[in-house]
Design a protein around this motif. Structure first.
Motif, mmCIF file in Angstrom:
data_model
loop_
_atom_site.group_PDB
_atom_site.id
_atom_site.type_symbol
_atom_site.label_atom_id
_atom_site.label_comp_id
_atom_site.label_asym_id
_atom_site.label_seq_id
_atom_site.Cartn_x
_atom_site.Cartn_y
_atom_site.Cartn_z
ATOM 1 N N ASP A 1 0.867 -1.146 0.065
ATOM 2 C CA ASP A 1 -0.094 0.075 -0.001
ATOM 3 C C ASP A 1 0.955 1.365 -0.143
ATOM 4 O OD1 ASP A 1 -3.040 -0.702 0.008
ATOM 5 O OD2 ASP A 1 -2.415 -2.048 1.686
ATOM 6 N N LEU A 2 0.240 2.342 -0.416
ATOM 7 C CA LEU A 2 0.900 3.631 -0.690
ATOM 8 C C LEU A 2 0.364 4.850 0.154
ATOM 9 C CD1 LEU A 2 1.419 3.407 -4.784
ATOM 10 C CD2 LEU A 2 2.722 2.224 -2.827
ATOM 11 N N LEU A 3 1.235 5.600 0.530
ATOM 12 C CA LEU A 3 0.783 6.889 1.119
ATOM 13 C C LEU A 3 1.990 7.889 0.717
ATOM 14 C CD1 LEU A 3 -0.926 8.482 2.906
ATOM 15 C CD2 LEU A 3 0.450 7.844 5.006
ATOM 16 N N TRP A 4 1.464 8.950 -0.350
ATOM 17 C CA TRP A 4 2.538 9.794 -0.933
ATOM 18 C C TRP A 4 1.877 11.042 -0.852
ATOM 19 C CZ3 TRP A 4 4.507 7.339 -6.124
ATOM 20 C CH2 TRP A 4 4.851 6.087 -5.841
ATOM 21 N N ARG A 5 2.783 11.823 -0.656
ATOM 22 C CA ARG A 5 2.324 13.502 -0.773
ATOM 23 C C ARG A 5 2.348 13.796 -2.346
ATOM 24 N NH1 ARG A 5 5.562 18.740 1.886
ATOM 25 N NH2 ARG A 5 3.961 20.286 1.162
ATOM 26 N N SER B 1 -16.588 9.969 5.154
ATOM 27 C CA SER B 1 -17.181 10.432 6.617
ATOM 28 C C SER B 1 -15.929 11.270 7.546
ATOM 29 C CB SER B 1 -17.744 9.253 7.430
ATOM 30 O OG SER B 1 -16.886 8.216 7.553
ATOM 31 N N ASP B 2 -14.667 10.452 7.242
ATOM 32 C CA ASP B 2 -13.648 11.154 8.080
ATOM 33 C C ASP B 2 -12.780 12.306 7.550
ATOM 34 O OD1 ASP B 2 -12.428 10.127 5.847
ATOM 35 O OD2 ASP B 2 -10.791 9.107 6.933
ATOM 36 N N GLY B 3 -13.495 13.073 6.591
ATOM 37 C CA GLY B 3 -12.987 14.259 5.771
ATOM 38 C C GLY B 3 -11.966 13.905 4.520
ATOM 39 N N SER B 4 -11.719 12.662 4.383
ATOM 40 C CA SER B 4 -11.035 12.383 3.183
ATOM 41 C C SER B 4 -12.008 12.206 2.078
ATOM 42 C CB SER B 4 -10.060 11.074 3.263
ATOM 43 O OG SER B 4 -10.907 10.020 3.653
ATOM 44 N N TYR B 5 -11.470 12.045 0.785
ATOM 45 C CA TYR B 5 -12.335 11.836 -0.438
ATOM 46 C C TYR B 5 -11.763 11.015 -1.328
ATOM 47 C CZ TYR B 5 -9.703 15.849 -2.285
ATOM 48 O OH TYR B 5 -8.498 16.452 -2.737
ATOM 49 N N LEU B 6 -12.485 10.275 -2.072
ATOM 50 C CA LEU B 6 -12.220 9.388 -3.134
ATOM 51 C C LEU B 6 -12.031 10.373 -4.439
ATOM 52 C CD1 LEU B 6 -14.351 6.401 -2.952
ATOM 53 C CD2 LEU B 6 -12.026 6.637 -1.843
ATOM 54 N N PRO C 1 -8.569 5.592 -18.582
ATOM 55 C CA PRO C 1 -9.061 5.496 -17.280
ATOM 56 C C PRO C 1 -8.109 5.912 -16.363
ATOM 57 C CG PRO C 1 -9.512 3.515 -18.369
ATOM 58 C CD PRO C 1 -8.778 4.287 -19.226
ATOM 59 N N GLY C 2 -8.610 6.849 -15.309
ATOM 60 C CA GLY C 2 -7.577 7.169 -14.272
ATOM 61 C C GLY C 2 -7.526 6.200 -12.908
ATOM 62 N N VAL C 3 -6.698 6.417 -12.233
ATOM 63 C CA VAL C 3 -6.217 5.254 -11.047
ATOM 64 C C VAL C 3 -7.353 5.780 -9.892
ATOM 65 C CG1 VAL C 3 -4.565 4.343 -9.440
ATOM 66 C CG2 VAL C 3 -4.105 4.840 -11.976
ATOM 67 N N GLN C 4 -8.016 5.237 -9.518
ATOM 68 C CA GLN C 4 -8.841 5.641 -7.948
ATOM 69 C C GLN C 4 -7.906 5.776 -6.719
ATOM 70 O OE1 GLN C 4 -12.058 3.231 -6.264
ATOM 71 N NE2 GLN C 4 -13.296 5.095 -6.456
ATOM 72 N N VAL C 5 -7.835 6.601 -6.245
ATOM 73 C CA VAL C 5 -7.094 6.632 -4.989
ATOM 74 C C VAL C 5 -7.845 7.473 -4.074
ATOM 75 C CG1 VAL C 5 -4.986 6.933 -6.081
ATOM 76 C CG2 VAL C 5 -6.233 8.825 -5.694
ATOM 77 N N SER D 1 -0.864 23.962 3.154
ATOM 78 C CA SER D 1 -1.604 22.679 3.406
ATOM 79 C C SER D 1 -0.823 21.660 2.831
ATOM 80 C CB SER D 1 -3.125 22.666 3.066
ATOM 81 O OG SER D 1 -3.056 22.790 1.565
ATOM 82 N N TYR D 2 -1.164 20.223 3.490
ATOM 83 C CA TYR D 2 -0.672 19.043 3.089
ATOM 84 C C TYR D 2 -1.609 18.242 2.382
ATOM 85 C CZ TYR D 2 3.805 19.990 5.603
ATOM 86 O OH TYR D 2 4.639 20.753 5.926
ATOM 87 N N ARG D 3 -1.341 17.500 1.055
ATOM 88 C CA ARG D 3 -2.163 16.655 0.737
ATOM 89 C C ARG D 3 -1.500 15.166 0.321
ATOM 90 N NH1 ARG D 3 -5.328 18.724 -4.568
ATOM 91 N NH2 ARG D 3 -3.295 19.059 -5.379
ATOM 92 N N LEU D 4 -2.130 14.310 0.638
ATOM 93 C CA LEU D 4 -1.768 12.902 0.653
ATOM 94 C C LEU D 4 -2.728 12.143 -0.243
ATOM 95 C CD1 LEU D 4 -0.780 12.361 4.441
ATOM 96 C CD2 LEU D 4 0.672 13.262 2.549
ATOM 97 N N ILE D 5 -2.201 11.150 -0.919
ATOM 98 C CA ILE D 5 -3.096 10.220 -1.634
ATOM 99 C C ILE D 5 -2.368 8.801 -1.026
ATOM 100 C CG2 ILE D 5 -3.598 11.672 -3.426
ATOM 101 C CD1 ILE D 5 -1.493 10.063 -5.348
ATOM 102 N N THR D 6 -3.547 7.865 -1.180
ATOM 103 C CA THR D 6 -3.179 6.423 -0.834
ATOM 104 C C THR D 6 -4.012 5.579 -1.607
ATOM 105 O OG1 THR D 6 -3.362 5.097 1.371
ATOM 106 C CG2 THR D 6 -5.025 6.725 1.083
ATOM 107 N N THR D 7 -3.444 4.289 -1.370
ATOM 108 C CA THR D 7 -4.183 3.215 -1.967
ATOM 109 C C THR D 7 -5.254 2.603 -0.846
ATOM 110 O OG1 THR D 7 -2.320 1.742 -1.006
ATOM 111 C CG2 THR D 7 -2.325 2.529 -3.210
ATOM 112 N N ILE D 8 -5.197 3.046 0.421
ATOM 113 C CA ILE D 8 -6.230 2.586 1.230
ATOM 114 C C ILE D 8 -7.473 3.248 1.249
ATOM 115 C CG2 ILE D 8 -6.558 1.950 3.647
ATOM 116 C CD1 ILE D 8 -3.316 2.236 3.967
ATOM 117 N N LEU D 9 -8.442 2.603 0.361
ATOM 118 C CA LEU D 9 -9.478 3.388 0.183
ATOM 119 C C LEU D 9 -10.596 3.333 1.248
ATOM 120 C CD1 LEU D 9 -10.237 2.250 -3.530
ATOM 121 C CD2 LEU D 9 -8.675 4.104 -2.586
#
Length: 369
Positions: free
Chosen positions: A196-200, A214-219, A233-237, A250-258
């Protein structure tokens, strides 16, 4: 297999390369002296052993080349944390980070031609800075163990080198990376390993909100920057945005943990700081092990790569011992001083030079800060 009986057979030269990195402030002949007592006691060593000259050591290192040391690194250097290791896991994920750095080299024509120099400052200076070798590696955050690394000329980009180390990722790892590593292609390649990935990501990267969670994150979706009209097609993150007190940006992260239940946004935001363990690891290699203002000593390209892998092997060995000590004492490995551990190993290593790597060696005792 080596046929000739030499003062410095290949096995001993490997020992020397490691000792050269462990005692990085010492000259060739002094490093050889530090090994002499153990070698004299070694079974099967014929006759007396005298300290070779600097020229003889240089020739022996040239004969050895980089491949044996590189292969030793590939075989030996692995993640070492166990499920009970403090700070090494987030929930069920082993925390690892990827980053890059450069090492200064002696200013020789051979090193300059092989590896290159940093770009000029634009002020008209000639021959600015040392030649440099680039490295990208993977670090186990909780133990500071470097478990894969690749080196190349300065002109080789970090993305190209990153692809070479992704093969060491495994399912159950969570890879942290800074925004400089972001690209859709590299993301796809890293995710394909099962980790799994967590990248800025950069502030200007367009991340359309597909579904608010619900936790403030978004798909959202990420697209190859060359695909301007999103014809593929794009990649869902999942995206996490947050701020840090005292910082305007501000900081922005994307992750494979949906699934936010598996890893809530607030926890991921706090977790990203673990990426800086890579910087601490580099400080251990460059400042404490290598000495302030480290410049590798090798005058030729093969020797420079050989020496760099030697540093990584020695660092891994020390960190492995620190982890063993921390586990026995039920401590967090970060609470054990790398500098003290290094001093202990330096004091004991000459007495252990007579032991085969396959034999059990005395374990140095390290102490909490």
């Amino acid at each position: 297999m080596e046929q000739r009986t030499r003062l410095l057979p290949a096995r001993v030269v490997v020992y020397f390369v490691l000792a050269m990195c462990l005692f990085s402030g010492q000259g060739y002949e002094e490093v050889a002296r530090l090994l002499t007592e153990g070698l004299r006691q070694r079974r099967g060593w014929r006759g007396s052993w005298t300290v070779p000259s600097t020229a003889a050591i240089w020739k022996a290192r040239s004969r050895l080349g980089v491949e044996p040391v590189k292969e030793l690194f590939a075989r030996v250097c692995r993640p070492v944390a166990t499920p009970g290791t403090h700070g090494a896991f987030y929930r069920n994920w082993r925390l690892v980070a990827i980053d890059g750095t450069t090492f200064d080299l002696p200013d020789t024509k051979a090193n300059m031609e092989a590896f290159g120099r940093p770009p000029r400052s634009g002020r008209g200076e000639q021959n600015v800075g040392y030649p440099q070798i680039r490295m990208v590696g993977l670090v186990e955050c909780g133990t500071h163990v470097i478990f894969d690394a690749v080196v190349a000329a300065l002109r080789t980009g970090e993305h190209a080198l990153a692809r070479a180390v992704l093969g060491s990722l495994r399912p159950g790892m969570l890879l942290l990376a800074d925004r400089g590593f972001y690209s859709v292609d590299l993301w796809r390649n890293a995710a394909a390993t099962g980790a799994d990935l967590l990248w800025r990501v950069r502030k200007d990267l367009v991340l359309p909100v597909v579904e608010q969670l619900s936790d403030g994150s978004y798909l959202t979706e990420i697209f190859d920057q060359r695909d301007i009209h999103h014809t593929r097609p794009g990649v869902q993150v999942r995206a996490v945005e947050y701020t840090i007190a005292g910082h305007e940006s501000s900081y922005r992260l994307i992750t494979t943990i949906l699934d936010p239940a598996a890893a809530p946004a607030a926890e991921l935001a706090a977790l990203y700081a673990q990426r800086w363990e890579f910087e601490s690891t580099l400080d251990e290699v460059k400042t404490h092990l290598g000495g302030p203002h480290l410049v590798l000593r090798s005058q030729h390209p093969d020797g420079a790569e050989q020496e760099l892998y030697g540093f990584l092997l020695v660092h891994h060995a020390i960190r492995h011992l620190m982890h063993q000590t921390a586990r026995r004492a039920a401590h967090d490995p970060d609470r054990i001083s790398f500098t003290r551990s290094l001093h202990v190993v330096r004091r004991q290593v000459t007495a252990q030079a007579a032991f085969s790597p396959r034999q059990t060696r005395p374990r140095p005792q390290t102490h909490a800060r």
